[in-house]
Motif scaffolding. Sequence first.
Motif, PDB file in Angstrom:
ATOM      1  N   LYS A 273       0.834  -1.204   0.000  1.00 32.50           N
ATOM      2  CA  LYS A 273       0.000   0.000   0.000  1.00 32.50           C
ATOM      3  C   LYS A 273       0.871   1.257   0.000  1.00 32.50           C
ATOM      4  N   CYS A 274       2.013   1.209   0.670  1.00 34.53           N
ATOM      5  CA  CYS A 274       2.933   2.354   0.635  1.00 34.53           C
ATOM      6  C   CYS A 274       4.074   2.113  -0.349  1.00 34.53           C
ATOM      7  N   HIS A 275       4.669   0.913  -0.311  1.00 36.59           N
ATOM      8  CA  HIS A 275       5.837   0.631  -1.153  1.00 36.59           C
ATOM      9  C   HIS A 275       5.366  -0.008  -2.458  1.00 36.59           C
ATOM     10  N   GLY A 276       4.651   0.759  -3.244  1.00 32.59           N
ATOM     11  CA  GLY A 276       4.060   0.213  -4.458  1.00 32.59           C
ATOM     12  C   GLY A 276       5.081  -0.163  -5.509  1.00 32.59           C
ATOM     13  N   ASP A 277       6.167   0.628  -5.611  1.00 27.75           N
ATOM     14  CA  ASP A 277       7.198   0.301  -6.608  1.00 27.75           C
ATOM     15  C   ASP A 277       7.855  -1.033  -6.288  1.00 27.75           C
ATOM     16  N   LYS A 278       8.053  -1.272  -4.984  1.00 27.20           N
ATOM     17  CA  LYS A 278       8.682  -2.537  -4.583  1.00 27.20           C
ATOM     18  C   LYS A 278       7.719  -3.701  -4.821  1.00 27.20           C
ATOM     19  N   LEU A 279       6.426  -3.443  -4.605  1.00 27.76           N
ATOM     20  CA  LEU A 279       5.433  -4.503  -4.842  1.00 27.76           C
ATOM     21  C   LEU A 279       5.429  -4.902  -6.319  1.00 27.76           C
TER      22      LEU A 279
END
Lengths: 262, 355
Positions: A184-190
């Motif tokens: 939800k916060c680290h979308g690029d990492k997801l």
Amino acid sequence: MNRNLSRTLILALFCNVAVSVFAQEAGKQEAKETVCFESRKGASEITKREIKPGLPNIKCSATTDAVLWYGDPYEGTVPMSKVPLLDKIPEGNAVVKPRTEKLSLVPTCTLACHNGVTPAGFPKHKKPVPIPTMEAMVPEVKDFQHGRGRIWCLDCHHPTKRNLLVDHFGDPVSFDQPQLLCGKCHGDKLRDWRDGIHGKRIGEFASTGKKRWFVCTECHNPHNVQNGAHQRGFTQLQPEAPPQLPFGMKDAKHEKQHPIHH
Amino acid sequence: MSTDNTPPDSTDRMPASADPAQAAQKSSRRDFLKAGGMLSLSSLMGTAALMAQTDEAKATVEWAEHFQKNYRLMTDDEKNEARIRLERRHSAEYGKKVTVDTSAAQPGVLMGYALNIRKCIGCRRCVKACVEENNQSRGTRPGERIEWIQVLRMERGEFSQEKMNQGYPEGLGIQVGGNAYTPAGQVLEGQYHYTPEAVPEKDATYMPIACMQCEKPPCVKVCPVRTTYREADGPVVIDYNWCIGCRMCMSACPYWARRMNVAKPVLPKDEMNPVTHYLGNRPRMRGVVEKCHWCLQRTRQGRYPACVEVCPVGARKFGNLLDPESEVSLILARKNVFRLKAELNTFPKFFYFYD
């Protein structure tokens, strides 16, 4: 009266935790098994055994107790829930290792304290305040750094169901699928994790092959992920032994000499 | 055929021609040698008995290995014979069922490797996993411990204003910052033997290096017996039986990737990995060169290499370059990628990246 009651409750809780810890240690000593940690210490562990005669499920490091080799990459795994925007992987080819049953504090906390009801004295607003009971049980909470003071326990943990996480819409998230919360916060990492660029997978290398996916918390400790002593989001760990010195060389001091002093 | 006149005992290690056009001629010479061997059977058995005085079966096996062709020139039957021979010998030697795979490259597969240098924490778990998987020698005496992966520890550079005028790159260090006239300073060259209490250290970056599986490998160019060559699906492999141990490839390799078995390899029976490949991790003999082959015994069966599976931070990525959805293809499409010593035109299939 009320204060006394709460004190006795806390005492009872501590006893409970202490007893369960001792019980675990005793169990380990009896079995005398080789238990090795996978990615980081305290996250996931495997017990060594033989799959076939002469073929172990894992090989462990003698110096650091880390897993060095996988004979069976899918041991103890269950199918992962659907990853958003990923429909190319056939059903059952993405597996994860469930973590909920490994969480040592969950039985105590869920039954004794947070049994589906909001505890008394629960803050109305989401302002971070220290909770001494929690700090005593989970030491790393004391130097909690995730979000640099802007978020706290209940931004990720469910207020009434302690065996679940919670995303910022209030929907419960399983401890086995923390990516649904972290992303939800680290979308690029997801996105990178979904495509296999970030994170770790073991098994078959074909893009549609069967793989065990390592989830966020198997490598990162979300509580102290930003610690200054830690680097790149990982807890420091002991390295394996260095290579053999060349014949005739006593030590490797020459490697540390600066050619020019500056 | 001028070589027919030379006596058999001097031609047993003659270079094999890798040219398919010469294969027929080569095999006829081998047939001639074999026929000669059959004629003077009694004397040959005497020689064989001298070579290995223990038992006749072992001597026969060694004799057959001595006369087998270069792996690339073997027919499927000959490969199968060699496989059975090796399986029988290694199973007896290590006291467990050893399998020797001879599976060939599959069409549609071109292996590629990517490593995130920002993620690597220098724990050396890949190094040890490689040793566990690939049956390297692991003794204690000099030259008995072989590791294919090296992890270099590098000092981090600094771009502070105070250091702008310090130092000039005339030693062995690596210049950091500034330009050729006003360098900012120097860091150490890579350290191999670092032993801190815990990694990653604050002021260090780590760079693992192993065989880069070049598309134009200098080691293959220099091999006088053409025993090392590039397989169709990527890895550069060695037929250990044809290696003469001249170490030309070791000096030609710009990535320090090759290792020599200078002593008899020390491989305990219980630690030996029984799943092997002919061109991969089967036990080596003394006097041959070995190197990383991307765990051919695993990758030909679809598994990740051992170092990829064991990396605790997920810095190592492996995949099929011909598949646009594979991890390595996506990294090449999205991330900042470089190849080590790209100026040498070796075209490695091993990519370093960072995000």
